[in-house]
Design a protein around this motif. Structure first.
Motif, mmCIF file in Angstrom:
data_model
loop_
_atom_site.group_PDB
_atom_site.id
_atom_site.type_symbol
_atom_site.label_atom_id
_atom_site.label_comp_id
_atom_site.label_asym_id
_atom_site.label_seq_id
_atom_site.Cartn_x
_atom_site.Cartn_y
_atom_site.Cartn_z
ATOM 1 N N LEU A 54 67.263 -14.763 -1.905
ATOM 2 C CA LEU A 54 66.283 -13.780 -1.451
ATOM 3 C C LEU A 54 66.933 -12.409 -1.275
ATOM 4 O O LEU A 54 66.306 -11.374 -1.524
ATOM 5 C CB LEU A 54 65.632 -14.232 -0.132
ATOM 6 C CG LEU A 54 64.743 -15.479 -0.226
ATOM 7 C CD1 LEU A 54 64.412 -16.021 1.166
ATOM 8 C CD2 LEU A 54 63.462 -15.175 -0.995
ATOM 9 N N ALA A 55 68.203 -12.425 -0.835
ATOM 10 C CA ALA A 55 68.921 -11.167 -0.615
ATOM 11 C C ALA A 55 69.403 -10.579 -1.946
ATOM 12 O O ALA A 55 69.637 -9.379 -2.044
ATOM 13 C CB ALA A 55 70.114 -11.387 0.311
ATOM 14 N N GLY A 56 69.556 -11.438 -2.954
ATOM 15 C CA GLY A 56 70.076 -10.972 -4.235
ATOM 16 C C GLY A 56 71.583 -10.790 -4.195
ATOM 17 O O GLY A 56 72.179 -10.191 -5.082
ATOM 18 N N GLU A 57 72.212 -11.248 -3.127
ATOM 19 C CA GLU A 57 73.684 -11.183 -3.033
ATOM 20 C C GLU A 57 74.144 -12.255 -2.041
ATOM 21 O O GLU A 57 73.339 -12.735 -1.230
ATOM 22 C CB GLU A 57 74.141 -9.804 -2.572
ATOM 23 C CG GLU A 57 73.543 -9.393 -1.239
ATOM 24 C CD GLU A 57 73.872 -7.940 -0.845
ATOM 25 O OE1 GLU A 57 74.939 -7.735 -0.265
ATOM 26 O OE2 GLU A 57 73.048 -7.042 -1.126
ATOM 27 N N ASP A 58 75.420 -12.592 -2.088
ATOM 28 C CA ASP A 58 75.918 -13.638 -1.187
ATOM 29 C C ASP A 58 76.174 -13.080 0.205
ATOM 30 O O ASP A 58 77.150 -12.376 0.432
ATOM 31 C CB ASP A 58 77.206 -14.269 -1.755
ATOM 32 C CG ASP A 58 76.876 -15.266 -2.860
ATOM 33 O OD1 ASP A 58 75.671 -15.482 -3.111
ATOM 34 O OD2 ASP A 58 77.811 -15.821 -3.458
ATOM 35 N N VAL A 59 75.284 -13.409 1.117
ATOM 36 C CA VAL A 59 75.477 -12.967 2.495
ATOM 37 C C VAL A 59 75.801 -14.146 3.403
ATOM 38 O O VAL A 59 76.345 -13.981 4.477
ATOM 39 C CB VAL A 59 74.236 -12.208 3.042
ATOM 40 C CG1 VAL A 59 74.143 -10.828 2.411
ATOM 41 C CG2 VAL A 59 72.948 -12.968 2.791
ATOM 42 N N GLN A 60 75.475 -15.353 2.984
ATOM 43 C CA GLN A 60 75.709 -16.539 3.798
ATOM 44 C C GLN A 60 76.597 -17.536 3.057
ATOM 45 O O GLN A 60 76.516 -17.681 1.838
ATOM 46 C CB GLN A 60 74.370 -17.226 4.125
ATOM 47 C CG GLN A 60 73.507 -16.499 5.146
ATOM 48 C CD GLN A 60 74.126 -16.441 6.524
ATOM 49 O OE1 GLN A 60 74.933 -15.562 6.818
ATOM 50 N NE2 GLN A 60 73.772 -17.377 7.385
ATOM 51 N N GLU A 61 77.417 -18.247 3.825
ATOM 52 C CA GLU A 61 78.281 -19.271 3.251
ATOM 53 C C GLU A 61 77.454 -20.527 2.965
ATOM 54 O O GLU A 61 76.574 -20.889 3.742
ATOM 55 C CB GLU A 61 79.401 -19.605 4.237
ATOM 56 C CG GLU A 61 80.524 -20.418 3.615
ATOM 57 C CD GLU A 61 81.444 -21.023 4.669
ATOM 58 O OE1 GLU A 61 82.059 -22.056 4.374
ATOM 59 O OE2 GLU A 61 81.519 -20.454 5.781
ATOM 60 N N THR A 62 77.747 -21.209 1.865
ATOM 61 C CA THR A 62 77.051 -22.463 1.527
ATOM 62 C C THR A 62 78.105 -23.515 1.173
ATOM 63 O O THR A 62 79.229 -23.172 0.827
ATOM 64 C CB THR A 62 76.126 -22.287 0.306
ATOM 65 O OG1 THR A 62 76.925 -21.954 -0.827
ATOM 66 C CG2 THR A 62 75.096 -21.192 0.522
ATOM 67 N N ARG A 63 77.737 -24.771 1.290
ATOM 68 C CA ARG A 63 78.677 -25.843 0.923
ATOM 69 C C ARG A 63 77.931 -27.018 0.328
ATOM 70 O O ARG A 63 76.835 -27.350 0.770
ATOM 71 C CB ARG A 63 79.451 -26.300 2.154
ATOM 72 C CG ARG A 63 80.946 -26.040 2.037
ATOM 73 C CD ARG A 63 81.569 -25.907 3.392
ATOM 74 N NE ARG A 63 81.928 -27.202 3.928
ATOM 75 C CZ ARG A 63 82.026 -27.445 5.223
ATOM 76 N NH1 ARG A 63 81.752 -26.505 6.101
ATOM 77 N NH2 ARG A 63 82.382 -28.626 5.647
ATOM 78 N N GLU A 64 78.553 -27.673 -0.643
ATOM 79 C CA GLU A 64 77.905 -28.793 -1.328
ATOM 80 C C GLU A 64 77.675 -29.945 -0.346
ATOM 81 O O GLU A 64 78.414 -30.103 0.630
ATOM 82 C CB GLU A 64 78.732 -29.254 -2.540
ATOM 83 C CG GLU A 64 80.092 -29.879 -2.254
ATOM 84 C CD GLU A 64 81.131 -28.859 -1.754
ATOM 85 O OE1 GLU A 64 82.130 -29.290 -1.182
ATOM 86 O OE2 GLU A 64 80.920 -27.642 -1.917
ATOM 87 N N VAL A 65 76.643 -30.721 -0.607
ATOM 88 C CA VAL A 65 76.343 -31.871 0.254
ATOM 89 C C VAL A 65 77.351 -32.979 -0.038
ATOM 90 O O VAL A 65 78.012 -32.981 -1.073
ATOM 91 C CB VAL A 65 74.893 -32.392 0.022
ATOM 92 C CG1 VAL A 65 73.883 -31.329 0.411
ATOM 93 C CG2 VAL A 65 74.691 -32.828 -1.415
ATOM 94 N N ARG A 66 77.463 -33.941 0.921
ATOM 95 C CA ARG A 66 78.423 -35.035 0.735
ATOM 96 C C ARG A 66 78.001 -35.910 -0.441
ATOM 97 O O ARG A 66 76.823 -36.227 -0.587
ATOM 98 C CB ARG A 66 78.494 -35.890 2.003
ATOM 99 C CG ARG A 66 79.057 -35.130 3.186
ATOM 100 C CD ARG A 66 79.485 -36.069 4.292
ATOM 101 N NE ARG A 66 78.410 -36.962 4.697
ATOM 102 C CZ ARG A 66 78.034 -37.151 5.975
ATOM 103 N NH1 ARG A 66 78.626 -36.488 6.941
ATOM 104 N NH2 ARG A 66 77.085 -37.999 6.261
ATOM 105 N N VAL A 67 78.971 -36.281 -1.253
ATOM 106 C CA VAL A 67 78.662 -37.068 -2.451
ATOM 107 C C VAL A 67 78.130 -38.445 -2.053
ATOM 108 O O VAL A 67 77.158 -38.944 -2.616
ATOM 109 C CB VAL A 67 79.914 -37.230 -3.351
ATOM 110 C CG1 VAL A 67 79.567 -38.035 -4.601
ATOM 111 C CG2 VAL A 67 80.452 -35.859 -3.744
ATOM 112 N N ALA A 68 78.741 -39.048 -1.030
ATOM 113 C CA ALA A 68 78.411 -40.420 -0.656
ATOM 114 C C ALA A 68 76.932 -40.607 -0.312
ATOM 115 O O ALA A 68 76.286 -41.516 -0.811
ATOM 116 C CB ALA A 68 79.284 -40.856 0.518
ATOM 117 N N ASP A 69 76.379 -39.733 0.547
ATOM 118 C CA ASP A 69 75.017 -39.974 1.007
ATOM 119 C C ASP A 69 74.087 -38.771 0.826
ATOM 120 O O ASP A 69 72.937 -38.798 1.260
ATOM 121 C CB ASP A 69 75.033 -40.399 2.485
ATOM 122 C CG ASP A 69 75.759 -39.379 3.354
ATOM 123 O OD1 ASP A 69 76.086 -38.299 2.814
ATOM 124 O OD2 ASP A 69 75.982 -39.656 4.532
#
Ligand code: GTP
Ligand code: MG
Ligand code: ZN
Length: 359
Positions: free
Chosen positions: A215-230
């Motif tokens: 929505l911002a059109g730029e990286d303002v927040q950190e994100t992380r991939e979900v756990r592979v297991a579940d």
């Protein structure tokens, strides 16, 4: 007035807020809380960011501890060395859940939001009862709920999932989005036009922060991939934060909610289950609980296959939860009344024993 690089308008200032501000002393500085952390409010004003503590009087007066929450409009006093939040302006909306840490207490998640984006990933089967819970909470707040189904690129049947969700969300706009392909992002932006404020809620890993970045059109927040297991999220976002979007509008990113406990949200429940509410008008008894009473129109609809039994179960569960909250609130009110009566009785006794020393 762009000293510090921001105007009150960019912070979502409206005529209603201006009218509220005008009723208070003019030497106080208006601003909006962009984050609240360990008793400090991070307040954006036209002059910059101020880190302020709430005035003692505020803390004592308010039922929820008086701590300003993200989205609040406040008036600052004190001095440069120690700015104080003197006033928290009346909230137009408040997203409230039962405080997961303290019994019979409310937690305000965000204030003065116009829209709540209820985010839910399309990676697996949608968790309908979770969405129903969140919608009850949002309807109760006074803000407009909008469901954003995320990660559409990971689903074989996004449209089918949308239909399933639509059946449990009467009156709610639903959009299929994907931060990966950009689908639905423009549709979501429409809700922010005119400097409106939205908040994102939903489970960890549902892609809230990724949406903020889109929505911002730029990286303002950190994100992380979900756990592979579940496939669960990792609780990447740790604080609720108000972000001013470069193209206008404001959005509050929140940490994934583990628990969505009902508060005193009967009105929200009725709106979230407006289908059941409409049926209930035809029950023989006005206070029908739809639990085996004769002439129950809701249970009749389940029998005819017009209302899903799952949905009625879900409604009953939330209704029972709200009833428990109300009982706890009654008990607390009685205890507090008793304590006040005791203090009063003691001061009357002291008065007669010692005479009034102030005279
Ligand atoms: N394939 C795909 N992955 C996505 C999409 N949106 C988000 N993700 C991924 O999902 C993971 C979790 O995204 P986040 O944005 O961190 O999730 P969140 O809801 O902010 O999670 P918390 O901060 O823990 O509450 C990240 O690896 C993202 O890249 C999408 O549209 N498609
Ligand atoms: Mg996040
Ligand atoms: Zn009934």
């Amino acid at each position: 007035m762009t000293n510090g690089g921001i105007t009150l308008a960019a912070l979502g200032h409206s005529p209603a807020v201006a009218a509220l501000i005008a009723t208070h002393p003019h030497d106080l500085v208006p601003g909006r809380v962009i984050r609240s952390d360990r008793g400090f409010a991070f307040v954006q004003t036209v002059e910059g960011l101020q880190v302020a503590r709430p005035a003692t009087r505020l803390v004592k007066s308010a039922a929820d501890g008086g701590i300003p929450v993200v989205g609040d409009w406040v008036l600052l006093g004190g001095d440069e060395a120690e700015p104080l939040v003197e006033v928290v302006l009346e909230r137009t909306t408040a997203i409230m859940r039962r405080d997961p840490g303290r019994s019979a207490r409310v937690q305000v998640l965000a204030a003065n939001v116009d829209v709540v984006f209820v985010t839910h990933p399309l990676a697996g089967e949608p968790n309908l009862s979770r969405i129903e819970r969140e919608l009850a909470l949002v309807w109760d707040s006074g803000a407009q709920p909008v469901i954003l189904l995320t990660k559409a690129d990971l689903s074989d049947d996004a449209q089918g999932a949308r239909d399933t969700v639509a059946a449990i969300a009467p009156g709610v706009d639903i959009h299929i989005t994907s931060a990966a392909t950009g689908a639905g992002i423009d549709e979501a932006l429409v809700y922010l036009a005119g400097g409106r404020t939205a908040v994102l809620i939903g489970p960890s890993g549902s892609g809230k922060s990724t949406l903020v970045n889109a929505l911002a059109g730029e990286d303002v927040q950190e994100t992380r991939e979900v756990r592979v297991a579940d496939g669960r999220g990792r609780h990447t976002t740790v604080s609720r934060e108000l972000i001013v979007l470069p193209g206008g509008g404001l959005i509050i990113d929140t940490p994934g909610l583990r628990a969505v406990g009902m508060w005193d949200s009967s009105e929200g429940l009725a709106q979230a289950f407006s289908d059941i509410d409409a049926l209930a008008a035809h029950c023989r008894f006005r206070d029908c609980r739809h639990e085996g009473e004769p002439g129950c129109a809701v249970e009749a609809a389940v029998e005819r296959g017009e209302l899903a039994g799952r949905r009625l179960d879900s409604f009953r569960e939330l209704q029972a939860e709200i009833a428990t909250v109300n009982e706890q609130l009654d008990v607390r009110a009685r205890l507090e009344k008793k304590r006040e009566d005791k203090i009063l009785a003691r001061s009357i006794k002291d008065f007669y024993k010692n005479g009034d020393k102030r005279r």
